[in-house]
Design an enzyme around this catalytic site. Structure first.
Site, PDB file in Angstrom:
ATOM      1  CG  HIS A 179      -2.179  -0.898   0.915  1.00  0.00           C
ATOM      2  ND1 HIS A 179      -3.269  -0.468   0.194  1.00  0.00           N
ATOM      3  CD2 HIS A 179      -2.438  -2.184   1.249  1.00  0.00           C
ATOM      4  CE1 HIS A 179      -4.155  -1.451   0.097  1.00  0.00           C
ATOM      5  NE2 HIS A 179      -3.674  -2.511   0.718  1.00  0.00           N
ATOM      6  CG  HIS A 206      -5.969  -7.345  -1.730  1.00  0.00           C
ATOM      7  ND1 HIS A 206      -5.480  -6.273  -2.440  1.00  0.00           N
ATOM      8  CD2 HIS A 206      -5.781  -7.051  -0.429  1.00  0.00           C
ATOM      9  CE1 HIS A 206      -5.024  -5.358  -1.595  1.00  0.00           C
ATOM     10  NE2 HIS A 206      -5.187  -5.801  -0.362  1.00  0.00           N
ATOM     11  CD  GLU A 311      -6.662   0.760  -3.552  1.00  0.00           C
ATOM     12  OE1 GLU A 311      -5.840   0.801  -2.626  1.00  0.00           O
ATOM     13  OE2 GLU A 311      -6.345   0.905  -4.743  1.00  0.00           O
ATOM     14  CG  HIS A 366      -9.423  -8.401   0.784  1.00  0.00           C
ATOM     15  ND1 HIS A 366      -9.299  -7.571  -0.309  1.00  0.00           N
ATOM     16  CD2 HIS A 366      -9.097  -7.651   1.853  1.00  0.00           C
ATOM     17  CE1 HIS A 366      -8.895  -6.377   0.095  1.00  0.00           C
ATOM     18  NE2 HIS A 366      -8.767  -6.394   1.402  1.00  0.00           N
TER      19      HIS A 366
END
Length: 630
Positions: A179, A206, A311, A366
């Site tokens: 990230h 992910h 996202e 996720h």
């Protein structure tokens, strides 16, 4: 001391004992650089989150201030001032992103996040015991203090069997770094360059985490996870036992049976509405951008567009309409025990990229996100034989070379984490936490491939691994199994006419990070190179490349495929800053080094009823066993 080493040492000082930096001596307000006047809103006692819009806004401002500094000296000057009053985690995040992108910081590596914020990786009682032992040492005793990390749960919780994986220091550090490399506030207009396929990378990295988690679950005799799928369902509990040194408070546990409720800034209904809008866009085959134009979700860019929408990074085509599903999901779960803030409770670990992987709900959430992507993948045509074959190329044999052929042994290894760069223990010598993590023996792949043509060809070798049997001992159907395939490696090879033997070591994997430098090594300037960068800290830990397997041996399908490298390649300047972890982290300032969809050939629905029906001559599936030695 070289110029690079000198810069490296100056950067290390910025991160030394960062959690307590803002509570130290204050710089008078009139002496603070005017450029920093727009930051410092988030108090140091707050738990900074890469998922909260207000926190990200301030982080974005600080990143851009740091990036715009005139030269390296100016950057360090700004950073030295900022660290005294900016929230310490926000500072670390912004400084790391800036160092990653500044040309004058090439070759500089930020110390590992687990040494900067050991409190996010080591339980509170371990830190307290370390402090107690270090401060009561006899005068003149300079020996190291080593404290064993205590386990945080017990067998009353079935998820406890997976604590070794969820609480692994390397895995959580990887998530923080990913990230940082792909911050959702990265503004391509400001930086003057676009990051390639960020949305698709968000999806794929992910998705792979979820596949790996299910492999671990099956290794431990558990069922595969039940995806989160209902915003009103009661969630399982979790307690991390972690502290947050900057505030002196714990990451809040989540009691069993709580369901998500409205927060001040977002409602549960918003989450449902955004999910419905995204699914509607998938089924219509197009999204509506902020100007009202239709953007087609085609085979090439669809996953990338969707990833940015879900996202909600700055590449999102329409943040207003499609919302912020992923980030607010994290926040809602982190504040589930005090949604309107009436008790001024601290958030749970889902708020923080360095801690959220510890919580079982992370993987279930996720998998829900991944299920949304799979809806899109279902709209794409199934890969045809032409799409899968590589004319004239045939793999005749595939095996794993280890102590026992086709058997990989896994085991638990002991390791140590230095704590003195996180907090002051008031005594000379080192203070370390001793912990255990899963590891595996080194091994290599050996593939025999025939090139039946008359000319040399260049091939891309793709290696995947998936469990063969489900929780009941039945063979997993291929279309189900495809979502459990974990990428092990991907590399180019030359195929001369006739027979070719391809040998590849597990340590060369393009999924994993080969090594991370400790604070101490960076201070000594070991192996500093101009062509490395902070980008190279991103990657899956090498020790978790292989799932745990079982004591009696768990059977996996090892899948290898060779595709036409001429068709796979993308234009590149040829300069690669680091060669490891390309699959999950891409290449700095370059296009993603593979033209095909991430996860190919397992990213789309497979209609073949059996492995035999799916396999083409340029593929091979062989059985290997992963045996855990306790």
């Amino acid at each position: 001391m070289s110029l690079l080493h000198e810069k490296q040492v100056r950067v290390l000082k910025l991160f030394e004992r960062l959690s307590v930096a803002a509570s130290g001596e204050k710089i008078p307000a009139d002496q603070i650089d005017a450029r920093l006047s727009t930051v410092g809103e988030l108090p140091n006692s707050a738990f900074f989150s890469c998922f909260l819009p207000a926190h990200l806004e301030e982080a974005k401002r600080l990143i851009e201030i740091f990036y715009s500094a005139k030269d390296f000296d100016d950057f360090v000057l700004l950073a030295e001032q900022a660290r005294t009053f900016v929230n310490s985690t926000l500072f670390a995040f912004a400084a790391e992103v800036a160092i990653l992108h500044r040309a004058d910081s090439r070759g500089i590596i930020v110390p590992p996040i687990q040494e900067i914020f050991a409190d996010r990786f080591v339980p509170a009682d371990t830190l307290i015991r370390a402090f107690s032992v270090a401060t009561t040492k006899p005068a003149g005793d300079e020996s190291d203090v080593i404290i064993d990390v205590q386990e945080t749960g017990n067998i009353l919780d079935p998820e406890y069997k997976l604590a070794y994986y969820r609480e692994d220091i390397g895995v959580n550090a990887h998530h923080w770094h990913w990230h940082v490399v792909y911050p959702s506030v990265y503004d391509s207009k400001f930086f003057g360059k676009k990051k390639d396929r960020t949305g698709e990378l968000f999806y794929y990295m992910h998705q792979q985490m979820c596949a790996r988690y299910d492999c671990e679950r099956l290794s431990n005799g558990l069922t595969r996870m039940v995806p989160f799928h209902n915003f009103e369902e009661p969630l399982e509990g979790y307690a991390a036992h972690l502290t947050h040194i900057a505030s002196g408070r714990h990451y809040a546990p989540r009691p069993d049976g709580l369901a998500m409720t409205d927060l001040r800034l977002v409602d549960v209904q918003d989450m449902q509405r955004w999910t419905e809008r995204i699914l509607e866009a998938i089924h219509l085959g197009k999204v509506i951008d902020s100007e009202g134009n239709d953007i087609i979700l085609d085979e090439e860019t669809g996953a990338d567009i969707l990833g940015s929408l879900i996202e909600s990074n700055l590449e999102s085509k329409n943040r207003q309409f499609y919302g912020n599903l992923h980030n607010w999901g994290h926040v809602m779960m982190a504040y589930i025990h005090d949604p309107d803030g009436r008790f001024r409770e601290t958030p749970g670990v889902m708020t923080d990229t360095a801690t959220s992987l510890r919580d079982p709900i992370f993987y279930r959430f996720h998998r829900f996100i991944d299920n949304v992507f799979q809806e899109y993948k279902k709209t794409l045509p199934v890969y045809s034989r032409d799409n899968l074959t590589f004319p004239d190329i045939e793999i005749t044999e595939s095996k794993v070379n280890a102590k026992i052929t086709n058997v990989i042994h896994t085991f638990i290894r002991e390791d140590e984490l230095e704590l003195t760069h996180c907090m002051n223990f008031g005594s000379p010598g080192s203070v370390k936490a001793r912990y255990h993590h899963l590891d595996h023996e080194s091994f290599s792949y050996i593939f025999n491939a025939n090139n039946n043509g008359s000319e040399e060809k260049k091939g891309t070798v793709r290696i995947f691994l998936a469990p063969k049997y489900d929780e009941l001992g039945n063979v997993i159907p291929l279309d189900e199994q495809r979502r459990l395939y974990i990428e092990m490696d991907k590399f180019d090879t030359d195929l001369r006419p006739g027979k070719n033997i391809i040998v590849r070591s597990s340590t060369d994997s393009t999924v994993t990070i080969s090594s991370t430098y400790t604070f101490k090594e960076l201070l000594h300037g070991e192996d500093l190179e101009e062509d490395r960068s902070e980008f190279c800290s991103c990657g899956w830990p090498q020790h978790l490349l292989v799932p745990k397997g079982s004591n009696k041996g768990m059977v996996f399908d090892l899948f290898v495929m060779i595709t036409d490298a001429e068709k796979d390649k993308v234009p590149t300047s040829g300069k690669k800053l680091c060669n490891d972890a390309l699959s999950y982290c891409g290449v700095m300032d370059e296009k993603y080094p593979d033209k095909r969809a991430m996860g190919y050939p397992f990213d789309r629905t497979i209609t073949a009823q059996s492995h035999e029906e799916f396999i083409t001559p340029n593929m091979k599936i062989s059985n290997i066993t992963v045996r855990f030695q306790d």
